[in-house]
Motif scaffolding. Structure first.
Motif, PDB file in Angstrom:
ATOM      1  N   ARG A   1      -2.111   0.247   4.882  1.00  0.00           N
ATOM      2  CA  ARG A   1      -1.265  -0.207   3.760  1.00  0.00           C
ATOM      3  C   ARG A   1      -0.729   0.952   2.930  1.00  0.00           C
ATOM      4  O   ARG A   1       0.306   0.818   2.286  1.00  0.00           O
ATOM      5  N   THR A   2      -1.444   2.077   2.918  1.00  0.00           N
ATOM      6  CA  THR A   2      -0.988   3.259   2.193  1.00  0.00           C
ATOM      7  C   THR A   2      -1.257   4.492   3.049  1.00  0.00           C
ATOM      8  O   THR A   2      -2.021   4.436   4.020  1.00  0.00           O
ATOM      9  N   GLU A   3      -0.665   5.602   2.656  1.00  0.00           N
ATOM     10  CA  GLU A   3      -0.929   6.850   3.359  1.00  0.00           C
ATOM     11  C   GLU A   3      -2.401   7.227   3.234  1.00  0.00           C
ATOM     12  O   GLU A   3      -2.999   7.719   4.185  1.00  0.00           O
ATOM     13  N   THR A   4      -2.990   6.986   2.072  1.00  0.00           N
ATOM     14  CA  THR A   4      -4.412   7.294   1.873  1.00  0.00           C
ATOM     15  C   THR A   4      -5.276   6.547   2.885  1.00  0.00           C
ATOM     16  O   THR A   4      -6.182   7.125   3.489  1.00  0.00           O
ATOM     17  N   TYR A   5      -5.011   5.265   3.090  1.00  0.00           N
ATOM     18  CA  TYR A   5      -5.777   4.506   4.082  1.00  0.00           C
ATOM     19  C   TYR A   5      -5.525   5.033   5.489  1.00  0.00           C
ATOM     20  O   TYR A   5      -6.447   5.118   6.300  1.00  0.00           O
ATOM     21  N   ALA A   6      -4.281   5.365   5.784  1.00  0.00           N
ATOM     22  CA  ALA A   6      -3.950   5.870   7.125  1.00  0.00           C
ATOM     23  C   ALA A   6      -4.707   7.155   7.433  1.00  0.00           C
ATOM     24  O   ALA A   6      -5.127   7.376   8.567  1.00  0.00           O
TER      25      ALA A   6
ATOM     26  N   PHE B   1      -9.882   8.254   9.604  1.00  0.00           N
ATOM     27  CA  PHE B   1     -10.369   9.281  10.523  1.00  0.00           C
ATOM     28  C   PHE B   1     -11.441  10.151   9.859  1.00  0.00           C
ATOM     29  O   PHE B   1     -11.409  10.363   8.647  1.00  0.00           O
ATOM     30  N   ARG B   2     -12.334  10.682  10.693  1.00  0.00           N
ATOM     31  CA  ARG B   2     -13.318  11.647  10.181  1.00  0.00           C
ATOM     32  C   ARG B   2     -12.582  12.889   9.708  1.00  0.00           C
ATOM     33  O   ARG B   2     -12.839  13.415   8.637  1.00  0.00           O
ATOM     34  N   THR B   3     -11.680  13.401  10.539  1.00  0.00           N
ATOM     35  CA  THR B   3     -10.852  14.562  10.227  1.00  0.00           C
ATOM     36  C   THR B   3      -9.463  14.328  10.789  1.00  0.00           C
ATOM     37  O   THR B   3      -9.329  13.733  11.861  1.00  0.00           O
ATOM     38  N   ILE B   4      -8.444  14.801  10.104  1.00  0.00           N
ATOM     39  CA  ILE B   4      -7.069  14.706  10.605  1.00  0.00           C
ATOM     40  C   ILE B   4      -6.857  15.824  11.623  1.00  0.00           C
ATOM     41  O   ILE B   4      -7.168  16.992  11.347  1.00  0.00           O
ATOM     42  N   VAL B   5      -6.356  15.479  12.793  1.00  0.00           N
ATOM     43  CA  VAL B   5      -6.094  16.457  13.836  1.00  0.00           C
ATOM     44  C   VAL B   5      -4.610  16.846  13.825  1.00  0.00           C
ATOM     45  O   VAL B   5      -4.268  18.014  13.942  1.00  0.00           O
ATOM     46  N   ARG B   6      -3.737  15.844  13.663  1.00  0.00           N
ATOM     47  CA  ARG B   6      -2.288  16.092  13.597  1.00  0.00           C
ATOM     48  C   ARG B   6      -1.684  15.163  12.561  1.00  0.00           C
ATOM     49  O   ARG B   6      -2.031  13.987  12.499  1.00  0.00           O
TER      50      ARG B   6
ATOM     51  N   PRO C   1       5.970   7.399   9.738  1.00  0.00           N
ATOM     52  CA  PRO C   1       5.039   8.520   9.615  1.00  0.00           C
ATOM     53  C   PRO C   1       3.640   8.065  10.036  1.00  0.00           C
ATOM     54  O   PRO C   1       3.299   6.893   9.880  1.00  0.00           O
ATOM     55  N   HIS C   2       2.865   9.003  10.576  1.00  0.00           N
ATOM     56  CA  HIS C   2       1.533   8.642  11.067  1.00  0.00           C
ATOM     57  C   HIS C   2       0.644   9.866  11.186  1.00  0.00           C
ATOM     58  O   HIS C   2       1.107  11.004  11.102  1.00  0.00           O
ATOM     59  N   TYR C   3      -0.624   9.582  11.392  1.00  0.00           N
ATOM     60  CA  TYR C   3      -1.636  10.607  11.612  1.00  0.00           C
ATOM     61  C   TYR C   3      -2.361  10.333  12.920  1.00  0.00           C
ATOM     62  O   TYR C   3      -2.411   9.205  13.395  1.00  0.00           O
TER      63      TYR C   3
ATOM     64  N   GLY D   1       3.844   4.376   3.100  1.00  0.00           N
ATOM     65  CA  GLY D   1       3.765   4.956   1.771  1.00  0.00           C
ATOM     66  C   GLY D   1       3.127   3.989   0.798  1.00  0.00           C
ATOM     67  O   GLY D   1       2.800   2.868   1.138  1.00  0.00           O
ATOM     68  N   ASN D   2       2.951   4.431  -0.413  1.00  0.00           N
ATOM     69  CA  ASN D   2       2.272   3.638  -1.430  1.00  0.00           C
ATOM     70  C   ASN D   2       3.264   2.703  -2.126  1.00  0.00           C
ATOM     71  O   ASN D   2       3.457   2.764  -3.331  1.00  0.00           O
ATOM     72  N   ILE D   3       3.889   1.821  -1.384  1.00  0.00           N
ATOM     73  CA  ILE D   3       4.975   0.982  -1.906  1.00  0.00           C
ATOM     74  C   ILE D   3       4.478  -0.151  -2.780  1.00  0.00           C
ATOM     75  O   ILE D   3       5.243  -0.700  -3.535  1.00  0.00           O
ATOM     76  N   TRP D   4       3.191  -0.480  -2.722  1.00  0.00           N
ATOM     77  CA  TRP D   4       2.703  -1.606  -3.506  1.00  0.00           C
ATOM     78  C   TRP D   4       2.382  -1.215  -4.938  1.00  0.00           C
ATOM     79  O   TRP D   4       2.041  -2.030  -5.760  1.00  0.00           O
ATOM     80  N   LYS D   5       2.462   0.059  -5.264  1.00  0.00           N
ATOM     81  CA  LYS D   5       2.144   0.523  -6.624  1.00  0.00           C
ATOM     82  C   LYS D   5       3.378   0.508  -7.507  1.00  0.00           C
ATOM     83  O   LYS D   5       3.273   0.777  -8.695  1.00  0.00           O
TER      84      LYS D   5
END
Length: 142
Positions: A85-90, A94-99, A112-114, A137-141
């Motif tokens: 739902r947000t970039e923070t959740y996306a 993950f334990r760590t972002i690889v890309r 956009p994605h991780y 993105g954080n569109i619900w805020k």
């Protein structure tokens, strides 16, 4: 995944084929708020890439029903994808972002994605996953 192979429970909810909505001028907020508002207690949604006629150049992201965080982690461990739902959740799934963040072209066809490390239960270790954790993105805020 072909549309014929989509599980029945997904067909019972609104599915967004993102380019269709972007091409008629509906805002990003209304596009995603409609489906995510059906699942207000879910941070994640099942998601996958659909390749019309097997053509990768025509790929579209399909966003399905709300799922739990545990289901989201399980999908990513199987190299499947989710929508946060947000970039923070996306990112935090993950334990760590690889890309990432990555976006391979313009919205609405591309989101956009991780990619990140996921737990491989068979081996008992974290590995680099190939699944996408898409977001808008954080569109619900607003």
């Amino acid at each position: 995944m072909s549309l014929e192979a989509i599980p029945e429970r997904v067909l019972t909810v609104t599915i967004f084929l993102i380019p269709h909505f972007g091409s008629i001028g509906i805002s990003r907020q209304s596009m995603f708020a409609e489906i995510t508002n059906k699942y207000p207690n879910h941070k994640y949604h099942a998601a996958w890439t659909h390749l019309p006629n097997g053509d990768a150049k025509q790929s579209i992201v399909v966003i399905g029903p709300g799922i739990s965080e545990a289901e989201a982690r399980a999908r990513l461990a199987l190299d499947e994808s989710v929508f946060g739902r947000t970039e923070t959740y996306a990112k935090s799934i993950f334990r760590t972002i690889v890309r990432g963040p990555e976006q391979h072209g313009p919205f609405p066809r591309y989101l956009p994605h991780y990619h990140g490390e996921v737990f491989d239960a068979e081996r008992g270790i974290f590995v680099n996953g190939n699944g996408h954790s898409w977001y808008i993105g954080n569109i619900w805020k607003n």
